[in-house]
Design a protein around this motif. Sequence first.
Motif, PDB file in Angstrom:
ATOM      1  N   PRO A 153     -14.800  -2.882  55.431  1.00  0.00           N
ATOM      2  CA  PRO A 153     -15.352  -2.522  56.734  1.00  0.00           C
ATOM      3  C   PRO A 153     -14.322  -1.817  57.614  1.00  0.00           C
ATOM      4  CG  PRO A 153     -15.947  -4.773  56.157  1.00  0.00           C
ATOM      5  CD  PRO A 153     -14.941  -4.326  55.137  1.00  0.00           C
ATOM      6  N   ASN A 154     -14.762  -0.775  58.301  1.00  0.00           N
ATOM      7  CA  ASN A 154     -13.948  -0.017  59.269  1.00  0.00           C
ATOM      8  C   ASN A 154     -12.772   0.726  58.628  1.00  0.00           C
ATOM      9  OD1 ASN A 154     -15.523  -0.949  61.536  1.00  0.00           O
ATOM     10  ND2 ASN A 154     -14.459  -2.909  61.339  1.00  0.00           N
ATOM     11  N   GLU A 155     -12.776   0.831  57.323  1.00  0.00           N
ATOM     12  CA  GLU A 155     -11.730   1.570  56.629  1.00  0.00           C
ATOM     13  C   GLU A 155     -11.942   3.077  56.792  1.00  0.00           C
ATOM     14  OE1 GLU A 155      -9.819   1.388  52.123  1.00  0.00           O
ATOM     15  OE2 GLU A 155     -11.936   0.928  52.420  1.00  0.00           O
ATOM     16  N   TRP A 156     -10.846   3.841  56.859  1.00  0.00           N
ATOM     17  CA  TRP A 156     -10.931   5.292  56.920  1.00  0.00           C
ATOM     18  C   TRP A 156     -10.809   5.872  55.510  1.00  0.00           C
ATOM     19  CZ3 TRP A 156      -7.545   7.445  61.525  1.00  0.00           C
ATOM     20  CH2 TRP A 156      -8.001   6.892  62.726  1.00  0.00           C
ATOM     21  N   PRO A 157     -11.529   6.959  55.208  1.00  0.00           N
ATOM     22  CA  PRO A 157     -11.412   7.578  53.888  1.00  0.00           C
ATOM     23  C   PRO A 157     -10.093   8.327  53.718  1.00  0.00           C
ATOM     24  CG  PRO A 157     -12.929   8.822  55.258  1.00  0.00           C
ATOM     25  CD  PRO A 157     -12.569   7.586  56.035  1.00  0.00           C
ATOM     26  N   VAL A 158      -9.791   8.662  52.468  1.00  0.00           N
ATOM     27  CA  VAL A 158      -8.509   9.270  52.083  1.00  0.00           C
ATOM     28  C   VAL A 158      -8.635  10.787  52.027  1.00  0.00           C
ATOM     29  CG1 VAL A 158      -6.772   9.439  50.263  1.00  0.00           C
ATOM     30  CG2 VAL A 158      -7.849   7.230  50.769  1.00  0.00           C
ATOM     31  N   SER A 159      -7.640  11.476  52.553  1.00  0.00           N
ATOM     32  CA  SER A 159      -7.571  12.929  52.414  1.00  0.00           C
ATOM     33  C   SER A 159      -6.141  13.344  52.093  1.00  0.00           C
ATOM     34  CB  SER A 159      -8.063  13.639  53.681  1.00  0.00           C
ATOM     35  OG  SER A 159      -7.116  13.559  54.725  1.00  0.00           O
ATOM     36  N   TYR A 160      -6.001  14.614  51.735  1.00  0.00           N
ATOM     37  CA  TYR A 160      -4.700  15.158  51.328  1.00  0.00           C
ATOM     38  C   TYR A 160      -4.469  16.485  52.032  1.00  0.00           C
ATOM     39  CZ  TYR A 160      -5.599  11.922  47.468  1.00  0.00           C
ATOM     40  OH  TYR A 160      -5.902  10.802  46.732  1.00  0.00           O
ATOM     41  N   LEU A 219       1.050  15.196  51.744  1.00  0.00           N
ATOM     42  CA  LEU A 219       0.780  13.944  52.423  1.00  0.00           C
ATOM     43  C   LEU A 219      -0.541  13.357  51.936  1.00  0.00           C
ATOM     44  CD1 LEU A 219       1.596  15.007  56.094  1.00  0.00           C
ATOM     45  CD2 LEU A 219       3.083  13.725  54.560  1.00  0.00           C
ATOM     46  N   GLN A 220      -0.556  12.050  51.772  1.00  0.00           N
ATOM     47  CA  GLN A 220      -1.801  11.316  51.553  1.00  0.00           C
ATOM     48  C   GLN A 220      -2.125  10.612  52.859  1.00  0.00           C
ATOM     49  OE1 GLN A 220      -1.703   8.089  48.670  1.00  0.00           O
ATOM     50  NE2 GLN A 220      -3.829   8.456  48.108  1.00  0.00           N
ATOM     51  N   ASN A 221      -3.337  10.834  53.356  1.00  0.00           N
ATOM     52  CA  ASN A 221      -3.695  10.389  54.698  1.00  0.00           C
ATOM     53  C   ASN A 221      -4.967   9.564  54.696  1.00  0.00           C
ATOM     54  OD1 ASN A 221      -1.896  12.706  55.863  1.00  0.00           O
ATOM     55  ND2 ASN A 221      -3.430  13.736  54.616  1.00  0.00           N
ATOM     56  N   ARG A 222      -5.202   8.913  55.807  1.00  0.00           N
ATOM     57  CA  ARG A 222      -6.529   8.412  56.147  1.00  0.00           C
ATOM     58  C   ARG A 222      -7.020   9.244  57.332  1.00  0.00           C
ATOM     59  NH1 ARG A 222      -8.137   3.662  53.592  1.00  0.00           N
ATOM     60  NH2 ARG A 222      -6.631   3.224  51.927  1.00  0.00           N
ATOM     61  N   ILE A 223      -8.315   9.522  57.332  1.00  0.00           N
ATOM     62  CA  ILE A 223      -8.899  10.391  58.351  1.00  0.00           C
ATOM     63  C   ILE A 223     -10.042   9.661  59.038  1.00  0.00           C
ATOM     64  CG2 ILE A 223     -10.411  11.505  56.656  1.00  0.00           C
ATOM     65  CD1 ILE A 223     -10.040  14.121  58.245  1.00  0.00           C
ATOM     66  N   ASN A 224     -10.123   9.807  60.343  1.00  0.00           N
ATOM     67  CA  ASN A 224     -11.135   9.124  61.145  1.00  0.00           C
ATOM     68  C   ASN A 224     -12.522   9.683  60.823  1.00  0.00           C
ATOM     69  OD1 ASN A 224     -12.762   7.982  63.099  1.00  0.00           O
ATOM     70  ND2 ASN A 224     -11.410   8.480  64.808  1.00  0.00           N
ATOM     71  N   PRO A 225     -13.405   8.894  60.207  1.00  0.00           N
ATOM     72  CA  PRO A 225     -14.713   9.430  59.807  1.00  0.00           C
ATOM     73  C   PRO A 225     -15.602   9.769  60.986  1.00  0.00           C
ATOM     74  CG  PRO A 225     -14.652   7.053  59.473  1.00  0.00           C
ATOM     75  CD  PRO A 225     -13.256   7.461  59.849  1.00  0.00           C
ATOM     76  N   ARG A 226     -15.313   9.213  62.147  1.00  0.00           N
ATOM     77  CA  ARG A 226     -16.148   9.476  63.322  1.00  0.00           C
ATOM     78  C   ARG A 226     -15.845  10.830  63.952  1.00  0.00           C
ATOM     79  NH1 ARG A 226     -14.751   4.255  63.215  1.00  0.00           N
ATOM     80  NH2 ARG A 226     -12.890   4.594  64.479  1.00  0.00           N
ATOM     81  N   ARG A 227     -14.677  11.396  63.655  1.00  0.00           N
ATOM     82  CA  ARG A 227     -14.304  12.706  64.206  1.00  0.00           C
ATOM     83  C   ARG A 227     -14.317  13.803  63.148  1.00  0.00           C
ATOM     84  NH1 ARG A 227     -11.690  13.053  69.113  1.00  0.00           N
ATOM     85  NH2 ARG A 227     -11.993  15.275  68.710  1.00  0.00           N
TER      86      ARG A 227
END
Length: 268
Positions: A153-160, A219-227
């Motif tokens: 829950p509330n986890e952000w997805p991964v991006s590069y 970079l391996q990131n997490r990205i805010n899914p709401r934005r």
Amino acid sequence: MGYDRAILLEGLSELIGAQVKSSAGGGGASGNTFLRSEVSGAPSSSNTLSVEDLLSAVYFPEQFWQDKTSSGIGLRSAPQGVCNDLFLTDCNFFDPRFDYDFTNIKDTTTFMRGSEVYKRPCGWQRYALKVLNKYPDGNAWLGSAGYRTWSDPNEWPVSYHGTGEDGARGIISTHYLAGSGARYGRGIYSTPDPTVAENDGYAKTFVSKRDGQKYKICLQNRINPRRRQVHNGGKYWLIPVPPGTDAWQERDIVMGNIRPYSLLLKRC
């Protein structure tokens, strides 16, 4: 496991555009971590690099160096007495508990993060950054640690993403061009697919002085899914930055919605 740590620092130096050194190595009792003020002799943090600094240092170097120097002069014209080298303390910057060697892995299992498919960075060596408890909203954005195929829950997805050749302004206006130059809007782009990040040229390539080999770093990131906006069938993710936004607001938007949590290194 993994590459020589000196090669990782070379790659980090390429991302930032300044020489990054570890204060843990060979600096004597003081570690040569801080500059001394010519006026007061007091220690200054103008040449230190923290995890919190990383995104700003990579994509917004002018603002980063204005934060670091009282003169407000950027890296390329740093005033006399301001060091263009940056120092980090390994124990405060890296979190080896979460390092992972993906170099010889080929996934056949589907993983999920932030309700999105997590395409793990197979072929890369991951070096985790020390990001736990670094943000005021807690650690839910990271989800739970370990091997798992589900989202929390509330986890952000991964991006590069890596870095654009044009620096911060290029990132905001042209990062991840689609097709024949069409764009999906102004902002910062990343991708959920590490192969896209590598093959579209947005992983930074460098030749190591340590061993003469060619490497890529991103970079391996997490990205805010709401934005986040999703484009081209999910190939590209965009954090939009409206036209007319000033440089400091741009940085706030980006830093508030993308959080690097690992460095990825790969021998070409």
